[in-house]
Design a protein around this motif. Structure first.
Motif, PDB file in Angstrom:
ATOM      1  N   MET A   6       1.031  -1.530   0.073  1.00 15.45           N
ATOM      2  CA  MET A   6      -0.202   0.453   0.158  1.00 15.45           C
ATOM      3  C   MET A   6       0.750   1.419   0.024  1.00 15.45           C
ATOM      4  O   MET A   6       1.931   1.313   0.761  1.00 15.45           O
ATOM      5  CB  MET A   6      -0.995   0.412   1.100  1.00 15.45           C
ATOM      6  N   THR A   7       0.660   2.151  -0.668  1.00 17.26           N
ATOM      7  CA  THR A   7       1.280   3.094  -0.692  1.00 17.26           C
ATOM      8  C   THR A   7       0.631   4.064   0.386  1.00 17.26           C
ATOM      9  O   THR A   7      -0.403   4.325   1.103  1.00 17.26           O
ATOM     10  CB  THR A   7       0.611   4.336  -2.064  1.00 17.26           C
ATOM     11  N   TRP A   8       1.433   5.507   0.952  1.00 18.86           N
ATOM     12  CA  TRP A   8       1.133   5.867   2.112  1.00 18.86           C
ATOM     13  C   TRP A   8      -0.149   6.827   1.459  1.00 18.86           C
ATOM     14  O   TRP A   8      -0.856   7.383   3.485  1.00 18.86           O
ATOM     15  CB  TRP A   8       2.083   7.461   2.038  1.00 18.86           C
ATOM     16  N   LEU A   9      -1.060   7.254   0.798  1.00 27.20           N
ATOM     17  CA  LEU A   9      -2.398   7.643   0.391  1.00 27.20           C
ATOM     18  C   LEU A   9      -3.241   6.449   1.171  1.00 27.20           C
ATOM     19  O   LEU A   9      -4.335   7.230   1.590  1.00 27.20           O
ATOM     20  CB  LEU A   9      -2.262   8.378  -1.006  1.00 27.20           C
ATOM     21  N   GLN A  10      -3.329   5.367   0.368  1.00 28.17           N
ATOM     22  CA  GLN A  10      -4.033   4.540   0.859  1.00 28.17           C
ATOM     23  C   GLN A  10      -4.292   4.070   2.726  1.00 28.17           C
ATOM     24  O   GLN A  10      -5.024   3.890   2.876  1.00 28.17           O
ATOM     25  CB  GLN A  10      -3.182   3.523  -0.609  1.00 28.17           C
ATOM     26  N   ARG A  11      -2.676   4.022   2.902  1.00 25.41           N
ATOM     27  CA  ARG A  11      -3.071   3.857   4.085  1.00 25.41           C
ATOM     28  C   ARG A  11      -2.951   5.198   4.821  1.00 25.41           C
ATOM     29  O   ARG A  11      -3.723   4.488   6.115  1.00 25.41           O
ATOM     30  CB  ARG A  11      -1.266   3.061   4.710  1.00 25.41           C
ATOM     31  N   TYR A  12      -2.918   6.502   4.903  1.00 22.62           N
ATOM     32  CA  TYR A  12      -3.747   6.360   5.182  1.00 22.62           C
ATOM     33  C   TYR A  12      -5.257   7.440   4.920  1.00 22.62           C
ATOM     34  O   TYR A  12      -6.011   7.611   6.239  1.00 22.62           O
ATOM     35  CB  TYR A  12      -2.993   8.886   4.657  1.00 22.62           C
ATOM     36  N   ARG A  13      -5.879   6.967   3.932  1.00 23.93           N
ATOM     37  CA  ARG A  13      -7.085   6.444   4.132  1.00 23.93           C
ATOM     38  C   ARG A  13      -7.423   6.139   4.541  1.00 23.93           C
ATOM     39  O   ARG A  13      -8.599   6.081   4.992  1.00 23.93           O
ATOM     40  CB  ARG A  13      -7.121   6.658   1.835  1.00 23.93           C
ATOM     41  N   ALA A  14      -7.005   4.662   4.211  1.00 26.57           N
ATOM     42  CA  ALA A  14      -7.799   3.894   5.265  1.00 26.57           C
ATOM     43  C   ALA A  14      -8.176   4.001   6.569  1.00 26.57           C
ATOM     44  O   ALA A  14      -8.827   3.763   7.888  1.00 26.57           O
ATOM     45  CB  ALA A  14      -6.643   2.161   5.198  1.00 26.57           C
ATOM     46  N   HIS A  70       1.070  10.528  -4.639  1.00 31.16           N
ATOM     47  CA  HIS A  70       0.394   9.807  -3.260  1.00 31.16           C
ATOM     48  C   HIS A  70       1.107  10.033  -1.805  1.00 31.16           C
ATOM     49  O   HIS A  70       0.957   8.899  -1.654  1.00 31.16           O
ATOM     50  CB  HIS A  70       1.060   8.329  -4.275  1.00 31.16           C
ATOM     51  N   ALA A 113      -2.205  14.109   0.635  1.00 27.90           N
ATOM     52  CA  ALA A 113      -3.864  12.848   1.464  1.00 27.90           C
ATOM     53  C   ALA A 113      -3.990  14.948   0.747  1.00 27.90           C
ATOM     54  O   ALA A 113      -4.283  15.586   0.845  1.00 27.90           O
ATOM     55  CB  ALA A 113      -3.792  12.981   2.766  1.00 27.90           C
TER      56      ALA A 113
END
Length: 421
Positions: free
Chosen positions: A1-9, A262, A265
């Motif tokens: 997962m990218t940082w942006l995906q982790r942040y959104r999750a 990415h 955010a």
């Protein structure tokens, strides 16, 4: 997962109200067969017959469903009333409450478990399953009373303001980790640009407010490609699709635009995670709403100034010239903007002074706040505070006609009224 995906999750998990109850529902479906196996292993049978058990569990299930709908309804009404009284920006903060999430999760879990037990009653009634269903419904009543007490207290102005102040303190310490030193500040909204023109400029692909960015990730990208990356907007700024998001210096052609996108955010509403000004914004909004003619509650504005006092004392003692990140060898790799002293002073005092200019409580509390900050702020930051005092004095001379009121308004008072010596 990218940082942006982790942040959104992680942001979704923190802010979602419906996810914990759904997890509770699944937990109840998994718990029911486990307790049934325990019933079969123990062999206990309830004294009540199958028809009586069905009647009891059916009544509990229907009552619990009505109860859950009622709880959601009163929560929505309470939050809407509080947001109308204070500011709409507290809605997201209220729904992050762990007490509310845990209570709703237990209510839904109990309802689901009761239905599961009801559907499996045959010729005999399992004792443990029946006990768990009945007593969990009783626990829901006590938990509901506790939740109402918690929500009622947490929506008071002092509780909301204190919570925002606590969150603001944490963000300030994270964004500005070093204490102030020296006699001069570097203007942080004018980032010293690396030598030469940028080799690349990357535009944004989304519209919204900048919520946070990946400092470590951008530093690693710049180190790996031997370039310097500049994040153009501040955290909290609104950007639209096509606005300039990054400048890249000293080559950096190997960096894909998607890698930079990415690392930032962007969302519809500001958050406090990396935005030190947002806590001030919410507190000032509450003060301005309290000072509006429709509400006319200067005491709440004084409570807001108490939290601004607390946050400004932290800002006054912090080094604000961050925004430059170096690698292990000391070479500049990442630059970004953070609010400076003037930003915080203007945000903290200008609007409240404007809307509270005719309130003796507000001007006295603001004077006490400014005089106290002058004693703790470094010399290079005192000039702006003295300018605010001068603006306050001119406003008092203009807005208070009676000389007695002018004398009273010109006195510092940490309570607004009643605390001056």
């Amino acid at each position: 997962m990218t940082w942006l995906q982790r942040y959104r999750a992680s942001s979704f998990i923190r802010t979602s109200v419906w996810l914990p109850p759904v997890v509770g529902m699944l937990a109840a479906l998994l718990l029911s067969p486990v307790i049934q196996r325990l019933d079969r292993a123990v062999g206990w049978q309830a004294n009540v017959g199958p028809d009586g058990a069905r009647a009891v569990l059916g009544a509990l299930a229907s009552s619990m469903l009505t109860f859950i709908v009622f709880v959601f309804s009163i929560l929505l009404v309470a939050v809407q009333l509080a947001s109308a009284q204070l500011t709409p920006r507290i809605i997201a903060l209220v729904y992050r409450s762990n007490v509310i999430k845990a209570s709703l999760t237990f209510f839904v879990c109990t309802f689901t478990y009761t239905l599961a037990v009801l559907s499996r009653i045959g010729q005999s009634v399992p004792q443990i399953s029946l006990w768990v269903a009945v007593y969990s419904n009783v626990v829901c009543i006590g938990l509901f009373v506790y939740m109402i007490d918690h929500v009622g207290k947490s929506l008071r102005p002092i509780s909301v303001l204190t919570g925002i102040g606590n969150a603001g303190q944490e963000v300030l310490r994270e964004v500005y980790p070093q204490s102030v030193s020296g006699t001069e500040d570097t203007p942080t909204n004018v980032v010293p640009r690396p030598l030469g023109e940028p080799s690349r400029m990357v535009a944004g692909s989304r519209t919204g407010s900048v919520l946070a960015f990946d400092v470590a990730g951008l530093l690693e990208i710049a180190r790996r490609t031997d370039c310097v990356i500049e994040l153009v907007p501040q955290v909290g700024d609104f950007v639209t699709r096509g606005d300039l998001l990054f400048r890249v210096y000293r080559d950096g052609d190997a960096i894909a635009d998607s890698q930079l996108h990415h690392a930032v955010a962007i969302g519809p509403e500001r958050s406090m995670e990396q935005d030190p000004k947002f806590a001030f914004r919410v507190i000032v909004d509450i003060a301005c709403k309290a000072l509006s003619p429709a509400i006319n509650d200067p005491t709440t504005a004084v409570l807001a100034l108490d939290q601004i006092h607390r946050l400004m004392r932290t800002v006054a003692t912090r080094q604000l010239d961050t925004g430059r990140v170096h690698d292990d060898t000391g070479r500049l790799k990442l630059v970004y903007r953070t609010p400076n002293w003037e930003d915080f002073v203007n945000l903290s005092f200008t609007e409240i002074r404007q809307y509270g200019k005719e309130s003796i409580q507000v001007v006295r509390r603001m004077r006490a706040l400014l005089e106290n900050l002058i004693t703790v702020a470094p010399p290079q930051r005192v000039a702006l505070l003295r300018e605010e005092l001068q603006l306050l004095d001119r406003g008092i001379a203009r807005d208070f006609r009676d000389p007695e009121d002018r004398v009273l308004a010109a006195s510092a008072d940490s309570l607004g009224m009643g605390g001056a010596t």
